[in-house]
Write a protein that holds these residues in place. Structure first.
Motif, PDB file in Angstrom:
ATOM      1  N   TYR B  74       8.005  26.363  16.873  1.00 10.29           N
ATOM      2  CA  TYR B  74       7.758  25.990  18.347  1.00 10.29           C
ATOM      3  C   TYR B  74       7.302  27.247  19.215  1.00 10.29           C
ATOM      4  O   TYR B  74       6.515  27.407  19.953  1.00 10.29           O
ATOM      5  CB  TYR B  74       8.745  25.120  18.887  1.00 10.29           C
ATOM      6  CG  TYR B  74       8.412  24.596  20.372  1.00 10.29           C
ATOM      7  CD1 TYR B  74       7.484  23.550  20.304  1.00 10.29           C
ATOM      8  CD2 TYR B  74       9.249  24.995  21.377  1.00 10.29           C
ATOM      9  CE1 TYR B  74       7.176  23.086  21.546  1.00 10.29           C
ATOM     10  CE2 TYR B  74       8.692  24.592  22.700  1.00 10.29           C
ATOM     11  CZ  TYR B  74       7.905  23.440  22.882  1.00 10.29           C
ATOM     12  OH  TYR B  74       7.622  22.909  24.062  1.00 10.29           O
ATOM     13  N   SER B  75       8.381  28.017  19.134  1.00 15.94           N
ATOM     14  CA  SER B  75       8.393  29.524  19.842  1.00 15.94           C
ATOM     15  C   SER B  75       7.076  30.277  19.469  1.00 15.94           C
ATOM     16  O   SER B  75       6.347  30.830  20.414  1.00 15.94           O
ATOM     17  CB  SER B  75       9.544  30.431  19.597  1.00 15.94           C
ATOM     18  OG  SER B  75      10.845  29.467  19.998  1.00 15.94           O
ATOM     19  N   THR B 162      -5.567  20.736  28.897  1.00 15.54           N
ATOM     20  CA  THR B 162      -6.006  21.430  27.537  1.00 15.54           C
ATOM     21  C   THR B 162      -5.625  22.970  27.959  1.00 15.54           C
ATOM     22  O   THR B 162      -5.604  23.558  28.871  1.00 15.54           O
ATOM     23  CB  THR B 162      -7.285  21.281  26.911  1.00 15.54           C
ATOM     24  OG1 THR B 162      -8.187  22.044  27.694  1.00 15.54           O
ATOM     25  CG2 THR B 162      -7.735  19.552  27.105  1.00 15.54           C
ATOM     26  N   TYR B 239       1.112  26.326  34.131  1.00 20.85           N
ATOM     27  CA  TYR B 239       2.140  25.200  34.178  1.00 20.85           C
ATOM     28  C   TYR B 239       1.358  23.956  34.841  1.00 20.85           C
ATOM     29  O   TYR B 239       1.686  22.876  34.438  1.00 20.85           O
ATOM     30  CB  TYR B 239       3.020  25.691  35.258  1.00 20.85           C
ATOM     31  CG  TYR B 239       4.082  24.766  35.865  1.00 20.85           C
ATOM     32  CD1 TYR B 239       5.463  24.587  35.494  1.00 20.85           C
ATOM     33  CD2 TYR B 239       4.006  24.019  37.087  1.00 20.85           C
ATOM     34  CE1 TYR B 239       6.398  23.908  35.711  1.00 20.85           C
ATOM     35  CE2 TYR B 239       4.731  23.184  37.655  1.00 20.85           C
ATOM     36  CZ  TYR B 239       5.803  23.070  37.041  1.00 20.85           C
ATOM     37  OH  TYR B 239       6.965  22.238  37.377  1.00 20.85           O
ATOM     38  N   GLY B 242      -2.330  23.657  32.007  1.00 16.68           N
ATOM     39  CA  GLY B 242      -2.277  23.582  30.661  1.00 16.68           C
ATOM     40  C   GLY B 242      -1.628  22.291  30.209  1.00 16.68           C
ATOM     41  O   GLY B 242      -1.097  21.626  30.848  1.00 16.68           O
ATOM     42  N   PRO B 243      -1.375  22.421  28.903  1.00 16.55           N
ATOM     43  CA  PRO B 243      -0.988  21.177  28.103  1.00 16.55           C
ATOM     44  C   PRO B 243       0.538  21.179  28.082  1.00 16.55           C
ATOM     45  O   PRO B 243       1.116  22.258  28.106  1.00 16.55           O
ATOM     46  CB  PRO B 243      -1.659  21.135  26.517  1.00 16.55           C
ATOM     47  CG  PRO B 243      -1.699  22.827  26.702  1.00 16.55           C
ATOM     48  CD  PRO B 243      -2.226  23.292  27.955  1.00 16.55           C
ATOM     49  N   ALA B 244       1.008  20.010  27.748  1.00 20.68           N
ATOM     50  CA  ALA B 244       2.966  20.026  27.606  1.00 20.68           C
ATOM     51  C   ALA B 244       2.981  21.066  26.586  1.00 20.68           C
ATOM     52  O   ALA B 244       4.206  21.572  26.705  1.00 20.68           O
ATOM     53  CB  ALA B 244       3.152  18.834  27.463  1.00 20.68           C
ATOM     54  N   SER B 245       2.344  21.122  25.353  1.00 24.44           N
ATOM     55  CA  SER B 245       2.673  22.001  24.276  1.00 24.44           C
ATOM     56  C   SER B 245       1.506  22.035  23.445  1.00 24.44           C
ATOM     57  O   SER B 245       0.623  21.152  23.221  1.00 24.44           O
ATOM     58  CB  SER B 245       3.690  21.004  23.365  1.00 24.44           C
ATOM     59  OG  SER B 245       3.768  21.583  22.143  1.00 24.44           O
ATOM     60  N   GLU B 247       2.933  25.594  25.192  1.00 24.80           N
ATOM     61  CA  GLU B 247       3.024  26.163  26.381  1.00 24.80           C
ATOM     62  C   GLU B 247       3.017  27.799  26.412  1.00 24.80           C
ATOM     63  O   GLU B 247       3.312  28.286  25.496  1.00 24.80           O
ATOM     64  CB  GLU B 247       4.092  25.824  27.628  1.00 24.80           C
ATOM     65  CG  GLU B 247       5.527  25.872  26.607  1.00 24.80           C
ATOM     66  CD  GLU B 247       6.614  24.930  27.308  1.00 24.80           C
ATOM     67  OE1 GLU B 247       6.626  24.694  28.345  1.00 24.80           O
ATOM     68  OE2 GLU B 247       7.545  24.790  26.439  1.00 24.80           O
ATOM     69  N   ARG B 255      11.438  27.278  31.826  1.00 20.22           N
ATOM     70  CA  ARG B 255      12.086  25.917  31.290  1.00 20.22           C
ATOM     71  C   ARG B 255      13.099  26.194  30.585  1.00 20.22           C
ATOM     72  O   ARG B 255      14.136  25.426  30.688  1.00 20.22           O
ATOM     73  CB  ARG B 255      10.803  25.136  30.209  1.00 20.22           C
ATOM     74  CG  ARG B 255      11.132  23.511  30.050  1.00 20.22           C
ATOM     75  CD  ARG B 255       9.904  22.975  29.584  1.00 20.22           C
ATOM     76  NE  ARG B 255       9.492  23.622  28.354  1.00 20.22           N
ATOM     77  CZ  ARG B 255      10.262  23.308  27.091  1.00 20.22           C
ATOM     78  NH1 ARG B 255      11.450  22.425  27.270  1.00 20.22           N
ATOM     79  NH2 ARG B 255       9.973  23.737  26.159  1.00 20.22           N
TER      80      ARG B 255
END
Lengths: 423, 294
Positions: B74-75, B162, B239, B242-245, B247, B255
């Motif tokens: 994820y990172s 997006t 923020y 952009g998309p939630a993920s 990021e 966050r």
């Protein structure tokens, strides 16, 4: 600030305020002439020191002292709350109590209120003036030790004439006064969905979302309480619809994983049917914007924010509002605090009593779109009738503490990335 | 210069020794502020992520948080999207700003003045306003969709939420600085050099490639490193647009710190972001140093 949960404040506006630091202009020294070297040097020295004095005085904290009869009032709530106080509460209170006025100050966010609480604690130790009397929204447990230090007034013992009316479910501490609540509702475009067809329980809602792909959006759970409490409602759904399962101190990694994983499954299941194949708006306001632009048909919203949007014309008059009847979306109460060592402690307690009066509690319903902090028995029958649709039989809450971090992290890792949006 | 004849006019730049402490004093404030508010937190952050107590409570060298970052998909995705956004923005910025600057440098009259005003305009628009304007114009059912619809064309695939949303916003936001830096670089290109090249038969592209570009390469480097530094750690536009993920690092750090209550990993993310930025920063420092050496 609206509270997403019982104890966890989720900022509801899309962005945080930047702490604007204003440092005074430093005057530029005059350009030295050509010939008078020594004199010039003196002038330059003078200009430098003058500039230093100007800069220094701008950096010095402004000295001021709290005035007797002026209640220094702080809030961490949004502008709609500040407007409500400025336009409704303040004039009514000042008219009823000649000689007392309220100085309304926006403390920014929850951290701002805590900082002023810390200042009051420091002032108490030194026997100084805390320059604060009343927090519109605060947590009596923060900053920690404030109650023990005697900085917050014991509201229960203060002898408020209206205290007995307060909704017992909302009371969290003797040192804070729940005077208004907010809840999350579903707002929908009534030109596309008739009130009769609007989903009234979670299963209907999921069925509706899947039958109407792209027509539902909720915001990221950490960016605003409307999406945050929608996610929390899914957690309730996954765990037997019992809000009592979650308490502020029962988070463990094991229990958290077990309880939350089931909720992530529910949310991942509906993700492909959300707006843009699983996009999540970045705040309460952006969700309302998508609804107002006719992009989506339904979105979770804060009750007070949506009523304000309707009254300002951001959303049309016929915007539909519905609450799930099997278990309402979570909400929370805003609690006020009186500073014990403030110069205007007694006047502030008068104000605390005043905001529980029927006049203000009714205005919270009609003008703010919030919930009263008093029990429903003390709200006029006519108002009870009028708001019957959106008023649940209970207001479920969700604890903060470690749960908030686990939800915010877990959602981003498990729900947000799952979908290939380009498919 | 100090022993010049008394009758001689005083030099404009006086290197009289007695003035030096004033100069140093004036410099001392910014140097102190940078050391206190920038350098010290950096050292502190690096120290706090590397030397911390392990499971037994003993303080020691510990790379765990970095290992976690680089082993956590994820990172990694967030870092990748940040690098991607930065790279795409840099390319698009150059593609947009170089022609604008060339036009402004070599044209005369009223129109270039308007073009310049337009190019500088984004500098005066706060990015929050820009983000909401973006949503109203390019967002779903926004102005572009309404205009397209009125002439019977289909809606656009909106870039809102997006990875292209932040790209468009950041490019627009960075146009003024890039144009200004490129324009100042183009000031160094002498008209005579171009005329001379034209005289020996160089076409427009050859003039650009052999005469103009070598002279402004330094400015291009400076402009790009400025833009890249800002874009890599940008917050507001990714923020809001952009998309939630995945990021970008800015919202991700914020966050992790505020919402996940995980200062250790937030600081680790900040140190990693800082390492990337310092690499870009070195380009800038090197090009400035090279320029001063000339």
């Amino acid at each position: 600030m609206r509270r997403a949960t019982g104890a966890d404040p989720v900022r509801q506006s899309g962005m945080r305020r930047d702490a604007a630091s204003a440092i005074g202009d430093v005057k530029r020294g005059g350009r030295p002439g050509r010939h008078d070297g020594r004199k010039n040097m003196k002038r330059r020295d003078f200009m430098i020191s003058a500039a230093g004095v100007v800069a220094g005085s701008a950096l010095l904290p402004r000295m001021s002292f709290a005035a007797e009869g002026v209640i220094d009032w702080y809030t961490s709530s949004d502008t709609n709350i500040l407007d409500f106080w400025a336009n409704t509460v303040k004039p009514a209170f000042e008219a009823a109590n000649p000689g007392i006025s309220i100085n309304l100050v926006d403390a920014g966010d929850g951290a701002g209120i805590i900082a002023i609480g810390e200042r009051a604690m420091a002032a108490k130790e030194q026997g100084a003036d805390p320059q604060a009397d009343f927090f519109e929204s605060g947590d009596a447990l923060l900053p920690s030790g404030a109650i023990e230090a005697g900085v917050y007034a014991n509201i229960k013992e203060a002898g408020l004439s209206n205290y007995a009316k307060v909704n017992p479910l909302a009371i969290e501490s003797d040192y804070s006064l729940p005077y208004r609540g907010s809840q999350v509702l579903l707002a929908y475009d009534s030109t596309k969905l008739s009130a009769a067809d609007a989903p009234k329980n979670w299963d209907d809602l999921v069925t509706w979302i899947k039958a109407n792909p792209g027509q539902f959006v909720y915001n990221r759970p950490d960016k605003g309480g409307s999406g945050g409490n929608f996610v929390r409602r899914a957690i309730h759904q996954a765990n037997g619809l019992d809000p009592a399962v979650f308490t502020v101190d029962n988070y463990t990694e094991e229990f958290g994983n077990e309880a939350l994983t089931k909720a992530w499954d529910i949310l991942s299941d509906i993700a492909p049917s959300l707006y843009d194949n699983g996009a999540y708006s970045s705040g309460n306001t952006q969700s309302i914007q998508l609804l107002s632009q006719g992009v989506v048909t339904m979105t979770p919203v804060w009750s007070d924010q949506v009523l304000q949007a309707i009254s300002q014309g951001v959303l049309p008059e016929n915007t539909g509002l519905v609450q799930l009847q099997d278990l309402a979306l979570a909400g929370g109460f805003t609690r006020s605090i009186v500073i014990e060592n403030g110069v205007n402690r007694d006047a502030s307690l008068k104000l605390a009593d005043f905001i529980l009066s029927e006049e203000i509690q009714s205005a919270i319903l009609t003008e703010l779109g919030g919930f009263p902090g008093v029990s429903w028995d003390y709200v006029s029958p006519e108002l009870r009738e009028r708001f019957a649709d959106i008023v649940p039989t209970s207001i479920p809450t969700f604890p903060g503490g470690d749960w908030a971090g686990a939800i915010n992290d877990g959602w981003y890792r498990n729900v947000a990335p799952n979908v290939d949006r380009n498919s | 210069m100090t022993d010049a004849a008394p009758a001689a006019p005083r030099p404009l730049i006086d290197s009289n020794d007695s003035r030096r402490p004033h100069g140093l004093l004036l410099v001392a404030i910014p140097v102190f502020l940078v050391a206190w508010l920038v350098i010290w937190p950096i050292i502190n952050a690096i120290g706090r992520t590397l030397w911390r107590p392990d499971a037994t409570g003993a303080l020691g060298f510990n790379l765990n948080s970095y290992v976690f970052f680089f082993s956590d998909q994820y990172s990694i995705n967030n870092l990748t999207i940040t690098l991607w956004t930065t790279l795409v923005c840099a390319i698009v910025l150059l593609a947009i700003c170089l022609p604008i600057s060339l036009y402004l440098r070599f044209s005369h009259g009223k129109l270039p003045a308007y073009v310049q005003a337009m190019a500088i305009f984004p500098m005066f628009v706060p990015s929050i306003i820009l983000a909401y304007a973006f949503i109203r114009v390019l967002g779903p059912n926004g102005m572009v969709d309404i205009l397209l619809n009125s002439v019977g064309l289909p809606k656009i695939r909106t870039p809102y939420l997006t990875p292209w949303g932040p790209v468009i916003g950041l490019v627009w936001d960075n146009i003024p600085l890039t144009v200004l830096i490129l324009l100042s670089g183009l000031g160094n290109v002498a008209n005579q050099a171009i005329e001379a090249a034209r005289d020996v038969g160089a076409n427009r592209f050859q003039v650009f490639w052999h005469i103009i570009l070598p002279r402004i390469s330094n400015s291009v480097l400076v402009a790009i490193s400025f833009a890249v530094l800002g874009i890599f750690s940008s917050f507001t536009l990714p923020y809001l647009l952009g998309p939630a993920s995945p990021e970008m690092m800015g919202p991700f750090m914020n966050r992790t710190f505020r919402e996940v209550n995980d200062p250790l990993n937030a600081i680790t993310q900040a140190v990693i972001t800082f390492c990337f930025c310092i690499a870009f920063g070195l380009f800038y420092v090197r090009s400035v140093a090279r320029n001063q050496g000339k």
